[in-house]
Scaffold this motif. Structure first.
Motif, mmCIF file in Angstrom:
data_model
loop_
_atom_site.group_PDB
_atom_site.id
_atom_site.type_symbol
_atom_site.label_atom_id
_atom_site.label_comp_id
_atom_site.label_asym_id
_atom_site.label_seq_id
_atom_site.Cartn_x
_atom_site.Cartn_y
_atom_site.Cartn_z
ATOM 1 N N ALA A 27 -0.071 -29.081 14.838
ATOM 2 C CA ALA A 27 0.153 -28.638 13.456
ATOM 3 C C ALA A 27 1.273 -27.608 13.413
ATOM 4 O O ALA A 27 2.105 -27.614 12.498
ATOM 5 N N GLN A 48 6.283 -38.929 7.095
ATOM 6 C CA GLN A 48 5.479 -38.654 8.282
ATOM 7 C C GLN A 48 6.028 -39.402 9.488
ATOM 8 O O GLN A 48 6.012 -38.883 10.607
ATOM 9 N N SER A 60 -0.543 -41.237 13.015
ATOM 10 C CA SER A 60 -1.904 -40.756 12.725
ATOM 11 C C SER A 60 -2.099 -39.322 13.216
ATOM 12 O O SER A 60 -2.781 -38.528 12.569
ATOM 13 N N SER A 63 -0.410 -37.173 10.719
ATOM 14 C CA SER A 63 -1.217 -37.141 9.505
ATOM 15 C C SER A 63 -2.353 -36.121 9.633
ATOM 16 O O SER A 63 -2.631 -35.366 8.694
ATOM 17 N N ARG A 64 -3.004 -36.077 10.798
ATOM 18 C CA ARG A 64 -4.070 -35.086 11.016
ATOM 19 C C ARG A 64 -3.508 -33.670 10.982
ATOM 20 O O ARG A 64 -4.121 -32.759 10.433
ATOM 21 N N ILE A 66 -0.829 -32.640 9.383
ATOM 22 C CA ILE A 66 -0.494 -32.336 7.989
ATOM 23 C C ILE A 66 -1.769 -32.025 7.211
ATOM 24 O O ILE A 66 -1.792 -31.119 6.372
ATOM 25 N N GLY A 67 -2.853 -32.727 7.504
ATOM 26 C CA GLY A 67 -4.142 -32.427 6.878
ATOM 27 C C GLY A 67 -4.596 -31.015 7.194
ATOM 28 O O GLY A 67 -5.109 -30.307 6.326
ATOM 29 N N GLN A 68 -4.380 -30.576 8.441
ATOM 30 C CA GLN A 68 -4.752 -29.203 8.813
ATOM 31 C C GLN A 68 -3.879 -28.200 8.055
ATOM 32 O O GLN A 68 -4.387 -27.190 7.557
ATOM 33 N N ARG A 70 -2.534 -28.626 5.148
ATOM 34 C CA ARG A 70 -3.027 -28.645 3.764
ATOM 35 C C ARG A 70 -4.312 -27.848 3.633
ATOM 36 O O ARG A 70 -4.482 -27.072 2.695
ATOM 37 N N ASP A 71 -5.249 -28.065 4.573
ATOM 38 C CA ASP A 71 -6.539 -27.354 4.528
ATOM 39 C C ASP A 71 -6.348 -25.844 4.582
ATOM 40 O O ASP A 71 -7.100 -25.100 3.961
ATOM 41 N N GLU A 77 -1.338 -29.363 -1.678
ATOM 42 C CA GLU A 77 -2.159 -30.566 -1.816
ATOM 43 C C GLU A 77 -1.423 -31.596 -2.671
ATOM 44 O O GLU A 77 -1.543 -32.781 -2.462
ATOM 45 N N LYS A 81 4.979 -39.017 -2.322
ATOM 46 C CA LYS A 81 5.263 -39.688 -1.053
ATOM 47 C C LYS A 81 6.687 -39.356 -0.603
ATOM 48 O O LYS A 81 7.624 -39.442 -1.371
#
Length: 158
Positions: A27, A48, A60, A63-64, A66-68, A70-71, A77, A81
């Motif tokens: 991340a 991505q 993938s 993507s994880r 980027i999710g972290q 965002r969190d 959020e 695209k």
């Protein structure tokens, strides 16, 4: 690589507390790529797949990461695209005046950062004891046995 100049002014105080976000190494790498490719104000036009190719990762995994981000509130959020918006406090700007004006602008959306911004960094995420019932002092602070207590004799097996 982008040919546009990278914004040269960043808020130094927020980068001092960024370690408190306890980001995974991936991340942090993704955030570094986003920071390097941002336009003034934090908008990054990147897919991505481009990040994955740059870092030699699968999409993938990116993507994880980027999710972290965002969190933790480091990136928005809300995004279209192919674009990412870095939090205005972490974004790069043309100057201190540009940053101050952007942050004061009523149209600038400031969402919460979801990590502590205090002086002490919390335990790292990879610490297996974090969030468990692990107690480093399970006996509640009892005194160690007195030296004159008889201890069992140990024997070597064999």
């Amino acid at each position: 690589m982008s040919t546009a100049p990278v914004p040269g002014f960043h808020n130094p105080e927020i980068f001092e507390v960024l370690p408190n976000a306890c980001l995974s190494p991936t991340a942090r790498d993704v955030f570094d790529v986003l920071t390097a490719r941002q336009e003034a104000g934090g908008l990054v036009r990147i897919r991505q797949q481009d990040i994955a190719e740059r870092l030699g990762l699968t999409q993938s995994v990116v993507s994880r990461a980027i999710g972290q981000l965002r969190d933790k509130g480091i990136i928005s959020e809300r995004q279209r695209k192919g674009t990412v918006l870095i939090h205005p406090l972490l974004a790069g700007y043309e100057s201190l005046a540009h940053m101050a004006n952007h942050l004061k602008d009523p149209s600038t959306f400031l969402w919460p950062l979801n990590f502590p911004t205090g002086d002490i960094r919390p335990p790292r995420v990879r610490d297996a004891r974090t969030g468990t019932d692990f107690d480093p002092d399970p006996d509640g602070g009892e005194d160690a046995p007195a030296p004159d207590e008889v201890r069992p004799t140990l024997r070597l097996a064999g």
